[in-house]
Design a protein around this motif. Structure first.
Motif, PDB file in Angstrom:
ATOM      1  N   MET A  72       4.860   6.059  12.567  1.00 38.16           N
ATOM      2  CA  MET A  72       3.851   5.071  12.141  1.00 38.16           C
ATOM      3  C   MET A  72       3.432   4.206  13.333  1.00 38.16           C
ATOM      4  SD  MET A  72       3.961   2.038   9.274  1.00 38.16           S
ATOM      5  CE  MET A  72       3.265   2.706   7.797  1.00 38.16           C
TER       6      MET A  72
ATOM      7  N   SER B  17      -2.974   0.500  10.223  1.00 32.33           N
ATOM      8  CA  SER B  17      -1.746   1.284  10.376  1.00 32.33           C
ATOM      9  C   SER B  17      -2.073   2.756  10.151  1.00 32.33           C
ATOM     10  CB  SER B  17      -0.689   0.819   9.381  1.00 32.33           C
ATOM     11  OG  SER B  17      -1.105   1.064   8.057  1.00 32.33           O
TER      12      SER B  17
ATOM     13  N   LYS C 165      -9.887   7.148   9.040  1.00 35.28           N
ATOM     14  CA  LYS C 165      -9.759   8.172   7.998  1.00 35.28           C
ATOM     15  C   LYS C 165     -10.706   9.326   8.276  1.00 35.28           C
ATOM     16  CE  LYS C 165      -8.023   5.421   4.188  1.00 35.28           C
ATOM     17  NZ  LYS C 165      -8.341   4.615   3.008  1.00 35.28           N
TER      18      LYS C 165
ATOM     19  N   GLN D 272       0.920   5.317  -0.073  1.00 33.42           N
ATOM     20  CA  GLN D 272       0.101   6.523   0.061  1.00 33.42           C
ATOM     21  C   GLN D 272       0.992   7.749   0.250  1.00 33.42           C
ATOM     22  OE1 GLN D 272      -3.405   6.361   2.566  1.00 33.42           O
ATOM     23  NE2 GLN D 272      -3.302   4.130   2.678  1.00 33.42           N
TER      24      GLN D 272
ATOM     25  N   ILE E 116      16.929   5.047  17.623  1.00 34.90           N
ATOM     26  CA  ILE E 116      15.604   5.160  18.259  1.00 34.90           C
ATOM     27  C   ILE E 116      15.372   4.023  19.244  1.00 34.90           C
ATOM     28  CG2 ILE E 116      13.110   5.188  17.836  1.00 34.90           C
ATOM     29  CD1 ILE E 116      13.745   6.242  15.000  1.00 34.90           C
TER      30      ILE E 116
ATOM     31  N   ALA F  85       7.109   2.105  13.640  1.00 32.65           N
ATOM     32  CA  ALA F  85       8.183   2.702  12.836  1.00 32.65           C
ATOM     33  C   ALA F  85       8.120   4.206  13.064  1.00 32.65           C
ATOM     34  CB  ALA F  85       7.982   2.370  11.354  1.00 32.65           C
ATOM     35  N   PRO F  86       9.163   4.928  12.679  1.00 38.07           N
ATOM     36  CA  PRO F  86       9.112   6.378  12.876  1.00 38.07           C
ATOM     37  C   PRO F  86       7.839   6.974  12.248  1.00 38.07           C
ATOM     38  CG  PRO F  86      11.324   5.734  12.253  1.00 38.07           C
ATOM     39  CD  PRO F  86      10.462   4.501  12.139  1.00 38.07           C
TER      40      PRO F  86
ATOM     41  N   ILE G 217       3.189   0.366   3.439  1.00 42.41           N
ATOM     42  CA  ILE G 217       2.889  -0.744   4.355  1.00 42.41           C
ATOM     43  C   ILE G 217       2.510  -1.961   3.514  1.00 42.41           C
ATOM     44  CG2 ILE G 217       0.475  -0.057   4.670  1.00 42.41           C
ATOM     45  CD1 ILE G 217       2.149  -1.298   7.697  1.00 42.41           C
TER      46      ILE G 217
ATOM     47  N   ALA H  58       1.972   9.183   9.724  1.00 44.28           N
ATOM     48  CA  ALA H  58       1.845  10.626   9.511  1.00 44.28           C
ATOM     49  C   ALA H  58       2.291  10.967   8.098  1.00 44.28           C
ATOM     50  CB  ALA H  58       2.685  11.378  10.529  1.00 44.28           C
ATOM     51  N   ARG H  59       1.506  11.788   7.444  1.00 44.64           N
ATOM     52  CA  ARG H  59       1.977  12.336   6.169  1.00 44.64           C
ATOM     53  C   ARG H  59       3.136  13.280   6.473  1.00 44.64           C
ATOM     54  NH1 ARG H  59      -2.452  12.061   2.170  1.00 44.64           N
ATOM     55  NH2 ARG H  59      -2.729   9.801   2.049  1.00 44.64           N
ATOM     56  N   LYS H  60       3.973  13.464   5.498  1.00 45.63           N
ATOM     57  CA  LYS H  60       5.194  14.245   5.728  1.00 45.63           C
ATOM     58  C   LYS H  60       4.872  15.659   6.220  1.00 45.63           C
ATOM     59  CE  LYS H  60       9.470  15.636   3.838  1.00 45.63           C
ATOM     60  NZ  LYS H  60       9.731  16.008   5.216  1.00 45.63           N
TER      61      LYS H  60
ATOM     62  N   ASP I  60       0.858  -1.168   0.000  1.00 47.40           N
ATOM     63  CA  ASP I  60       0.000   0.000   0.000  1.00 47.40           C
ATOM     64  C   ASP I  60       0.905   1.232   0.000  1.00 47.40           C
ATOM     65  OD1 ASP I  60      -2.952   0.530   0.323  1.00 47.40           O
ATOM     66  OD2 ASP I  60      -2.137   1.839   1.892  1.00 47.40           O
TER      67      ASP I  60
ATOM     68  N   GLN J  26       4.171   7.004   2.231  1.00 44.48           N
ATOM     69  CA  GLN J  26       4.120   6.034   3.318  1.00 44.48           C
ATOM     70  C   GLN J  26       3.854   4.649   2.721  1.00 44.48           C
ATOM     71  OE1 GLN J  26       2.015   9.018   3.632  1.00 44.48           O
ATOM     72  NE2 GLN J  26       3.905   9.934   4.420  1.00 44.48           N
TER      73      GLN J  26
ATOM     74  N   SER K 157      -1.698   8.593   6.481  1.00 45.34           N
ATOM     75  CA  SER K 157      -1.989   7.497   5.556  1.00 45.34           C
ATOM     76  C   SER K 157      -2.438   6.330   6.411  1.00 45.34           C
ATOM     77  CB  SER K 157      -0.734   7.114   4.766  1.00 45.34           C
ATOM     78  OG  SER K 157      -0.420   8.145   3.862  1.00 45.34           O
ATOM     79  N   ILE K 158      -3.619   5.813   6.087  1.00 43.56           N
ATOM     80  CA  ILE K 158      -4.229   4.784   6.934  1.00 43.56           C
ATOM     81  C   ILE K 158      -4.496   3.548   6.094  1.00 43.56           C
ATOM     82  CG2 ILE K 158      -6.289   4.216   8.297  1.00 43.56           C
ATOM     83  CD1 ILE K 158      -6.284   7.424   8.767  1.00 43.56           C
ATOM     84  N   THR K 159      -4.122   2.393   6.610  1.00 40.26           N
ATOM     85  CA  THR K 159      -4.272   1.156   5.856  1.00 40.26           C
ATOM     86  C   THR K 159      -4.796   0.061   6.761  1.00 40.26           C
ATOM     87  OG1 THR K 159      -2.373   1.792   4.504  1.00 40.26           O
ATOM     88  CG2 THR K 159      -3.076  -0.502   4.379  1.00 40.26           C
TER      89      THR K 159
ATOM     90  N   ASP L 277      12.051  -1.755  12.993  1.00 34.57           N
ATOM     91  CA  ASP L 277      11.178  -0.631  12.615  1.00 34.57           C
ATOM     92  C   ASP L 277      11.363  -0.211  11.157  1.00 34.57           C
ATOM     93  OD1 ASP L 277      13.601   0.638  12.619  1.00 34.57           O
ATOM     94  OD2 ASP L 277      12.870   2.427  13.664  1.00 34.57           O
TER      95      ASP L 277
ATOM     96  N   ASP M 165       6.725  12.815   0.299  1.00 31.70           N
ATOM     97  CA  ASP M 165       5.634  12.432   1.203  1.00 31.70           C
ATOM     98  C   ASP M 165       5.067  11.100   0.720  1.00 31.70           C
ATOM     99  OD1 ASP M 165       3.541  12.355   3.012  1.00 31.70           O
ATOM    100  OD2 ASP M 165       2.250  13.630   1.777  1.00 31.70           O
TER     101      ASP M 165
END
Lengths: 978, 186, 94
Positions: B78, B35, B96, A654, C7, B75-76, A736, B38-40, A652, A734, B104-106, C62, A732
Motif C-alpha cells: 500500500m 492511497s 483508477k 475494497q 519489514i 503498509a505492505p 483505509i 494492490a488487490r490480492k 473504506d 483492502q 484499491s484506490i481511495t 505500517d 482480497d
C-alpha cells in the motif's frame, strides 16, 4: 565576614561574585560553586533538620547522594523542596530556605522529638497508632505528617515548561570521570556516534576533586583537555547536567537534562528540564563510586562528612570545612584527605585509623587501631571523643571530621533489571553482578576498579569491547594505588545512637530492633526501619545497614544481600515526567469541519475523545442549556436541522472479497446488499458482546464505506486489520480510514429533502433516492456523497464533501435553505432524538450487552460464520429472563429520572436481590413533554405496559414509571420513510 | 471547479507559513493525495500499470519523487500517491483510470494536513518531537511516527527539509507542537 | 522494548498495541465448531514464564500484525514474524 572558609585553588571563577541568600541572610560565592560549597565557604555548616528527630544537620557529601542538606530552592511557583544543596549550582540571586523546622533552623521546636527518641524507634507508628482505628485518619496521621517530613510543596502552578526528546547513538557513556572520558574518547576517535552524559555541570568526575596527575598534567586539566577534544568531534554529544536515571529494555535509557536549573529563570520559551529517551544498543556505566560513612555515636553533627567530600570541597571548590580537622578512616583513601588538606595548609589535628599496623603518616598525629566513639556540639561539631588502641579515651577539639568507611561502586543502573550485585571482599563493597542489562558494560570505580589507571584502562577497554574496535588511545600515566581497607561498619563503643541512614534517622539500634523482631531479610529491614527510602534511596546508608544486620544475624554480607535497585537513580520532578502534556496541552484536539462556524455562533463544545463537538448552539435570549436543546429538537422535528457527524469513523473497504469480509465481521449480512444502498450493521466481539454499530454503504461492486461510532473508530479499524491479516489472510480486502477526508452532515426533519434539493445537483426524490439509498452525487459540481439514513426518526440524509469544503457546505445549506428555517443542532439534541427513537449508543453499548439485550437478537445471522456468532448463543447470554432494552417514562410527567437508577417492583425493598436492571440513558423529551429514558430491565420485553419504580438512593429518587417500547417516537417509522 | 470555497485545515482561506529562527513551516494545500493498495495477487499487474502511468511505487519506508506522481510506502502493498492539487484534484478517479482493477484506490487528500518544515538542520527539532533517527535515515526516508500523541507520516527530503502529514482535524495541535519545540530550541 | 519489525527493522514498542497469545490466530470455524471449541479458543491460554508467542499490532506504523516470540521473564525477543505469514503457514485461508 565573607567567605571566611575559602582557601586557595579550586575550579571556581573568583573574578565574578555571586550573591545569594539562605534563610534570608545574604552570602557570596563564585561561579563553579554549589549552594553547599558556597555556604561552607561562608562558614555555614548547619543546613537542615532531620526527618524524624529534627536533629541539626549539615552536608555529609559533595554530590547527588546527599541525604541531609536538603533545602527549598527558589520561591513562589518555582519553589522546589528537597533540593540537595550539594548539587544545586549557584547562580546570582539564588534564594534558598531550610525546611522541616519551626520556628527557625537554629531553634526548632520539634527538636523535642530527639529527646523522646525512645518512643520514635523503628516500628513505633505501627505499634502505637493501631487503635482506635478512626483515630488514625483524624488525629495521628495529621500530627505525624506535620511533625515528620521534608520540604513543603508550593501551592502555585509551576510557571516553567518541560520537554521530552529522543536520541540515538552507537554508545551511551554514563558518567564523565576518567573511565567515562576514556570510553568516549575511544569510541569518538573511532568515528562512532557517542553520547557522554554526566550529572555534574563540569565533566571530569573525581579528577576534579583530586590532586592526582594524569599524564603530564593535573587530572582536572587532563579532563578539560579531553572534553575539549570530544567537543570538537561532530559524532560526540556531550551532555552535562544530565543524569541517566534508568536502564530499560533493549538499550533504552532515560536521562534528565537540567537545561535551566542553573539559571534564575529559564530563557523565554526554553524548557527547564528535558526528559530524554536514549536509544543505544551499547552503553557503558562509568558512574564512579560513593563513599560510605562509619556508624558511631552522634555521627550526624554538622561538620562531620565523608572524607572524600572534605577533600573535594578543598580541592575543587577551595573551601575548608573547618579550622581544626580530624579524619576517621578504615582505609587508605581517608589518609589522602589528611594529606591533601595538610598540603593546603589546613590544620589536620589527628587521623583516627581503625586499622592496626602499617606505616605512620609523617607530620600528622596518626592514631592506629583507634575509633571515634562520640562527638559533641549542639548545632555543629565542636569535639570528638576517641578511643585509642590501648583503651584510653580522649577528647579532641575539632570543628570538622572526615569519615571514610570505604567506597561503594555505583552499581544502580546495572541492577535496574534486577541483576544482584556481588560482594567483593577485596574492596569490602558490592560490585556489578551477572545478568545486567544486555549491552551495558561497566567500567572504572562503578566496576570496582578504584585507581585512576584502572578507570582509564577499563573505560578504554569497555568501549573497544562494546563496539568491536581493534584498538584505542594510549593510556596516560596515572596512579594505580591498591585498595587497602579493613572493614569497620559501626563502632561498638557507646550507648547512644549511631546513625546509619541519616535521611530517615535510622540508627544501629533500629537495625537491632528489626533483628529482634525477626525482620532480618534486607527487604523487611527496609520496610520496618525505612532504611534506604526517600530522596537519597540509601546511597550512603544501605550497605552499612545490611552489614550491621549481617553481623547481628551471624550471616555473611553476601548471604544478607542487597535490596532491589529501581529507577530513577536520583529524584525526578513530576513536571519532567509530564513534559509538555499539561493543562490545555495534555492532549491534541480534533476540530470538526464546522468548528469555525460554530465558534462564530457562540456554540458550546464538548470533548468526545480528542474531538471538540458542538454540544448545542445557543440563540439570543436563551439562558439555560435546556432551552437551546429543546428548541433544536423541536425545530428539527418541525422542519429541518443539521448536525456535524464527521467524527463518526469511516473506513473504506475494497476488494473482491469485501462483501464476504463484512459478512465475517458483522453479525448481519452485507454481501447481499445492493450497490447504492446502505444497511445498519451490528458488530460483535468474539465473546458475543456487542462491540460497535453503524451503517455501511455499498458504493460499488467491490467497494463499501463503513461507519463506526466516534469512540470506537480506532479500535474497530484495528479489529478489522486483525480479521483481514490474521484470521482470513487469503481474502482480497483492502482497508483505509477516511474519517477525516470527508466532512459529513446529518440533515434531518420533514424538510430535509427540500433543503438538500436546493444544494445538490441530482434528483433526490423518494423514487430516485429511496430510504437507505447511498451514492456519489455532486454539489455545484463538487464530488460529494449522499446517504439516506436516520438516527433521529426523521426523514434524514447524511451528505459528505471533501473536508476543505465542509465549512462552505454548511453555510450554503443554511443560506439556500433559509426558507425552511434550518437550525444546527449539537450532540445533546442528537442524543434526545436518538433516545426518543430508541437507538442504542454509549450507555447501551457498554461492553456488557448482547444483541439480544438490545432487542436486536434477530440481527445475528446463524446462516454464516461471523465474529461472536457462536459465543453469543451461550446459555448465559440467551436467558429468556435476561436484560432487555426498554423505554421508560414517569407516571407523573413532572417527575424526574436519572441515568444509573435501578428498576424495582412496586413495594420491593431497595436491596440488590430485588434489582431489576438500570437506566442507561435519560433525556427530557420535548416531544413527549417529560423525562424519558432507556434502560436494561430483566425480561423487559414481557413487561411493556407495566408500572415499576425507579430508585436512586444517591439522588434520593424513588419514582413510579411506566415501562414502554424503546421506540418512543414514531414507532412505525412513517416519518423516516416519507 | 466547485462553487464552494475551500477552507484550509487551519481554518483559513490561504495556507499558513510560520517562521521562527532558522525554521520555516509551510502548510501545503496544493497536494492531492490518494492511497493505492494492490488487490490480492495483483501486485505484478499494479506495478506494470503504475509504470505505464509514470508512477513508481517504492519499497518499504521510502518516498519516490516523480512528475506528476510521487509516492511513499505506508503498509505492505500500500502506498500514498501525491500529485499537484490543481491538476489532480480528482486524483482517485485519475488513478483508477490509470491502474484499473489491480488496485484499491481511495482519496486521502483532505484526511491529512501537510506541513513542509525547513531549516539548515532539522535534527535538533525532530529529536524533540519524534523517535525517528533523522540524521541517520537516508534522504527519501518515509515513515509513520508519533508527534505529541498524533500519528503522522514523516518524509525526509534532505537534512534540512521534510514533510509531515498529520491528521487534518488536529492541524492546529500539530502546528502548535512543532512551533513549541522550535521555541524551546531557537 | 524494541521490536525488530520484519519489514521496518527496529521500532520502539511504544508504537505497538499488544493483543495477547498468538493462539488467537487459530480461530475455529463458526459453522462447524461449537460453543465449547470457541470457549477454549477465546479463554483457555497458557501463561508461560518464559518463551511466549504474542500478537502485536504496529498501530503507529505500517498497521502490520506481528507474531513476536518473547521471553516474558527477560523480555528477550528471539523472533518477529508477520502474523499474516504465520496464519497462512498454519493453513488459514478465506
Amino acid at each position: 565576614m565573607s567567605q571566611s572558609h575559602r582557601i586557595n585553588g579550586g575550579q571556581i571563577d573568583r573574578s565574578k561574585t555571586l550573591h545569594f541568600t539562605f534563610d534570608g541572610l545574604p552570602y557570596q560565592g563564585h561561579p563553579g560553586d554549589t549552594l553547599a560549597s558556597a555556604l561552607l565557604a561562608n562558614g555555614v555548616r548547619l543546613m537542615g533538620r532531620s526527618f524524624k528527630y529534627h536533629r541539626p544537620r549539615g552536608p555529609i557529601s559533595s554530590g547527588s547522594e546527599e541525604p541531609n542538606a536538603l533545602v527549598e530552592l527558589r520561591t513562589d511557583g518555582r519553589q522546589e523542596p528537597n533540593t540537595r544543596a550539594t548539587v544545586a549550582e549557584l547562580y546570582d540571586g539564588l534564594t534558598a530556605n531550610s525546611q522541616n523546622r519551626w520556628p527557625s533552623l537554629r531553634f526548632d521546636a520539634m527538636g523535642i522529638n530527639d529527646k523522646l527518641s525512645t518512643f520514635f524507634a523503628a516500628g513505633f507508628y505501627y505499634k502505637t497508632f493501631m487503635w482506635p482505628k478512626s483515630f488514625w485518619e483524624k488525629l495521628y496521621e495529621p500530627i505525624i505528617r506535620r511533625a515528620a517530613g521534608l520540604g513543603s510543596v508550593t501551592r502555585e502552578e509551576d510557571p516553567d515548561g518541560y520537554d521530552k526528546g529522543f536520541l540515538h547513538c552507537d554508545l551511551l557513556v554514563i558518567g564523565a570521570g576518567p573511565a567515562g572520558l576514556m570510553a568516549a574518547l575511544t569510541a569518538g576517535r573511532a568515528g562512532k556516534r557517542v553520547i557522554l552524559a554526566d550529572e555534574d555541570f563540569r565533566m571530569g568526575g573525581r579528577l576534579n576533586a583530586e590532586t592526582f596527575a594524569v599524564g603530564d598534567s593535573q587530572g582536572a586539566d587532563w579532563a578539560a583537555a579531553t572534553v575539549a577534544e570530544l567537543s570538537s568531534l561532530p559524532n560526540v554529544r556531550l551532555m552535562t547536567r544530565t543524569t541517566v536515571v534508568g536502564a530499560f529494555d533493549h538499550g533504552i535509557y532515560s536521562a534528565v537534562e537540567r537545561v535551566s536549573d542553573h539559571l534564575p529563570t529559564p530563557a523565554a520559551g526554553k524548557p527547564r528540564q528535558i526528559l530524554w529517551r536514549i536509544y543505544s544498543a551499547k552503553a557503558i556505566l562509568a558512574g564512579g563510586a560513593t563513599e560510605r560513612p562509619i556508624a558511631f555515636e552522634n555521627n550526624d553533627r554538622p561538620g562531620i562528612m565523608m572524607a572524600g567530600s572534605l577533600r573535594a570541597y578543598a580541592n575543587r571548590w577551595g573551601v575548608k570545612v573547618g579550622e581544626r580537622i580530624a579524619v576517621f578512616t578504615n582505609n587508605d583513601d581517608g589518609i589522602r584527605t589528611a594529606q591533601d588538606l595538610k598540603a593546603k595548609g589546613v590544620d589536620v589535628v589527628a587521623v583516627i585509623d581503625s586499622r592496626e599496623g602499617g606505616d605512620l603518616l609523617p607530620g600528622i598525629r596518626h592514631l592506629q587501631g583507634a575509633e571515634v566513639i562520640d562527638t559533641s556540639g549542639k548545632l555543629g561539631l565542636t569535639s570528638i571523643t576517641i578511643r585509642q588502641a590501648n583503651g584510653r579515651s580522649e577528647s579532641i577539639a575539632v570543628d570538622a571530621l572526615g569519615v571514610s568507611g570505604g567506597w561503594n561502586p555505583n552499581v544502580n543502573i546495572h541492577s535496574h533489571h534486577r541483576s544482584r550485585p556481588v560482594y567483593d571482599a577485596a574492596i569490602a563493597a558490592f560490585v556489578p553482578g551477572k545478568d545486567g542489562p544486555p549491552g551495558l558494560l561497566v567500567a572504572g570505580a562503578a566496576a570496582g576498579q578504584m585507581s585512576t589507571h584502572a578507570a582509564l584502562r577499563t573505560g578504554r577497554d569497555a568501549a573497544i569491547a562494546a563496539l568491536d574496535l581493534t584498538t584505542g588511545p594510549d593510556l596516560p600515566q596515572a596512579e594505580d594505588a591498591p585498595v587497602r581497607i579493613t572493614p569497620l561498619w559501626h563502632v561498638a563503643y557507646g550507648k547512644g545512637r549511631a546513625w546509619i541512614d541519616q535521611q530517615n534517622d535510622v540508627t544501629v539500634k533500629d537495625v537491632k530492633l528489626a533483628k529482634q523482631e525477626n525482620f532480618t531479610s534486607v527487604e523487611h529491614l527496609k520496610r520496618y526501619t525505612t532504611l534506604g527510602m526517600a530522596t537519597d534511596q540509601g546511597k550512603t546508608g544501605n550497605v552499612i545497614g545490611l552489614a550491621v544486620m549481617a553481623e547481628l544475624t551471624g550471616r555473611s554480607i553476601p548471604e544478607t544481600g542487597t535490596t532491589i535497585y529501581r529507577p530513577p537513580y536520583t529524584p525526578v520532578a513530576m513536571g519532567t515526567l509530564a513534559g509538555r502534556s499539561r493543562g490545555r496541552e495534555f492532549k491534541p484536539f480534533r476540530l470538526t469541519p464546522s468548528h469555525h462556524w460554530a465558534k462564530e455562533q457562540g456554540a458550546i463544545f464538548v470533548e468526545v475523545g480528542n474531538w471538540l463537538r458542538t454540544q448545542w448552539v445557543p440563540k439570543a435570549g436563551e439562558t439555560e442549556w435546556r432551552q437551546s436543546v429543546d428548541r433544536e429538537v423541536l425545530a428539527t422535528r418541525k422542519s429541518v436541522g443539521i448536525c456535524d457527524v464527521t467524527t463518526l469513523g469511516k473506513i473504506d473497504i475494497q476488494g473482491t472479497d469485501a462483501g464476504a469480509f463484512l459478512d465475517k465481521v458483522y453479525a448481519n449480512t452485507f454481501s447481499t446488499l445492493a450497490v447504492g444502498k446502505c444497511r445498519y450493521g451490528l458488530m460483535l466481539r468474539e465473546d458475543g458482546i456487542v462491540f460497535d454499530d453503524g451503517t455501511t454503504a455499498r458504493m460499488g461492486e467491490h467497494e463499501y464505506v463503513m461507519t463506526t461510532t466516534t469512540a470506537n473508530a480506532v479500535t474497530v479499524f484495528r479489529h478489522l486489520e486483525f480479521c483481514r491479516q490474521v484470521l482470513w489472510p487469503e481474502m482480497d480486502v483492502q482497508l483505509i480510514s477516511t474519517t477525516e477526508a470527508w466532512a459529513q452532515f446529518s440533515v434531518a426533519g420533514p424538510n430535509a429533502r427540500n433543503l438538500l434539493a436546493k444544494v445538490v445537483d441530482q434528483d433526490i426524490s423518494d423514487t430516485a433516492f429511496p430510504y437507505m439509498g447511498a451514492g456519489n452525487i455532486t454539489v455545484g459540481g463538487l464530488r460529494a456523497r449522499l446517504f439516506r439514513i436516520s438516527f433521529s426518526g426523521e426523514l434524514a440524509y447524511e451528505i459528505a464533501v471533501p473536508t476543505r469544503y465542509g465549512d462552505a457546505l454548511l453555510r450554503e445549506m443554511l443560506a439556500k435553505g433559509a426558507e425552511y428555517d434550518p437550525i444546527v443542532y449539537g450532540t445533546e439534541a442528537l442524543g434526545v432524538m436518538r433516545i426518543e427513537k430508541g437507538h442504542v449508543a454509549g450507555g447501551e453499548l457498554n461492553g456488557q450487552s448482547t444483541a439480544l439485550n438490545m432487542g436486536l437478537g434477530k440481527m445475528v445471522s446463524k446462516k454464516k460464520d461471523s465474529i461472536g456468532m457462536v459465543l453469543s448463543q451461550r446459555e448465559g447470554l440467551t436467558d429468556e429472563t435476561g436484560y432487555r432494552l426498554v423505554g421508560v417514562k414517569p407516571v407523573d410527567p413532572q417527575a424526574k429520572l436519572t441515568a444509573g437508577s435501578h428498576f424495582l417492583e412496586k413495594g420491593a425493598g431497595p436491596v440488590a436481590a430485588n434489582d431489576g436492571g438500570w437506566l442507561t440513558s435519560k433525556v427530557y423529551s420535548p416531544h413527549l413533554g417529560c423525562d424519558i429514558a432507556l434502560g436494561y430491565l430483566k425480561a423487559g420485553d414481557k413487561k411493556i405496559g407495566q408500572r415499576m419504580r425507579i430508585v436512586n438512593l444517591l439522588a434520593g429518587l424513588d419514582t413510579e414509571v411506566e415501562i414502554i417500547s424503546p421506540h418512543m417516537f414514531d414507532p412505525e417509522g412513517e416519518r423516516l420513510r416519507g | 471547479m466547485a462553487s464552494l470555497m475551500a477552507m484550509t485545515a487551519l481554518g483559513r482561506r490561504d495556507p499558513a507559513t510560520v517562521t521562527h529562527g532558522p525554521l520555516t513551516i509551510s502548510e501545503r494545500t496544493d497536494v492531492a493525495l490518494a492511497s493505492v493498495a494492490a488487490r490480492k495477487g495483483r501486485m505484478a499487474n499494479l506495478s506494470a500499470s503504475a509504470r505505464a502511468a509514470g508512477l513508481h511505487l517504492p519499497g518499504p519506508a521510502t518516498h519516490s519523487q516523480g512528475t506528476p506522481y510521487s509516492a511513499f510506502w505506508v503498509a505492505p502493498e500500500m502506498w500514498f500517491v501525491e500529485a499537484p492539487f490543481a491538476s489532480h484534484e480528482l486524483i482517485a478517479d485519475m488513478l483508477k483510470a490509470a491502474l484499473g482493477d489491480a488496485a484499491s484506490i481511495t482519496e486521502q487528500t483532505d484526511a491529512w494536513v501537510a506541513f513542509d518544515v525547513a531549516a539548515p538542520d532539522l535534527a535538533p527539532l525532530l529529536e524533540r518531537l519524534c523517535n525517528v533517527d533523522f540524521p541517520a535515515v537516508p534522504q527519501g526516508h518515509a515513515t509513520r511516527t508519533v508527534i505529541e500523541h498524533l500519528g503522522v507520516y514523516l518524509i525526509k527530503h534532505g537534512p534540512g527539509t521534510a514533510r509531515i502529514y498529520g491528521p487534518r482535524s488536529s492541524a492546529e495541535s500539530l502546528l502548535h507542537a512543532v512551533e513549541t519545540a522550535a521555541h524551546a530550541l531557537w | 522494548m524494541i521490536i525488530h519489525h520484519p519489514i521496518l527493522g527496529p521500532r520502539d514498542a511504544q508504537e505497538f498495541v499488544y493483543l495477547g497469545d498468538a493462539s488467537l490466530i487459530d480461530r475455529p470455524d463458526g459453522m462447524t465448531a461449537g460453543v465449547e471449541a470457541f470457549h477454549d479458543y477465546l479463554y483457555n491460554r497458557t501463561n508461560p514464564a518464559g518463551e511466549h508467542q504474542e500478537l502485536w499490532y504496529h498501530e503507529q506504523g505500517d498497521r502490520s500484525w506481528l507474531v513476536v516470540t518473547r521471553n516474558t521473564v527477560t523480555h528477550e525477543i528471539t523472533k518477529v514474524e508477520l502474523a499474516r505469514d504465520v496464519a497462512r503457514a498454519r493453513g488459514r485461508t478465506k
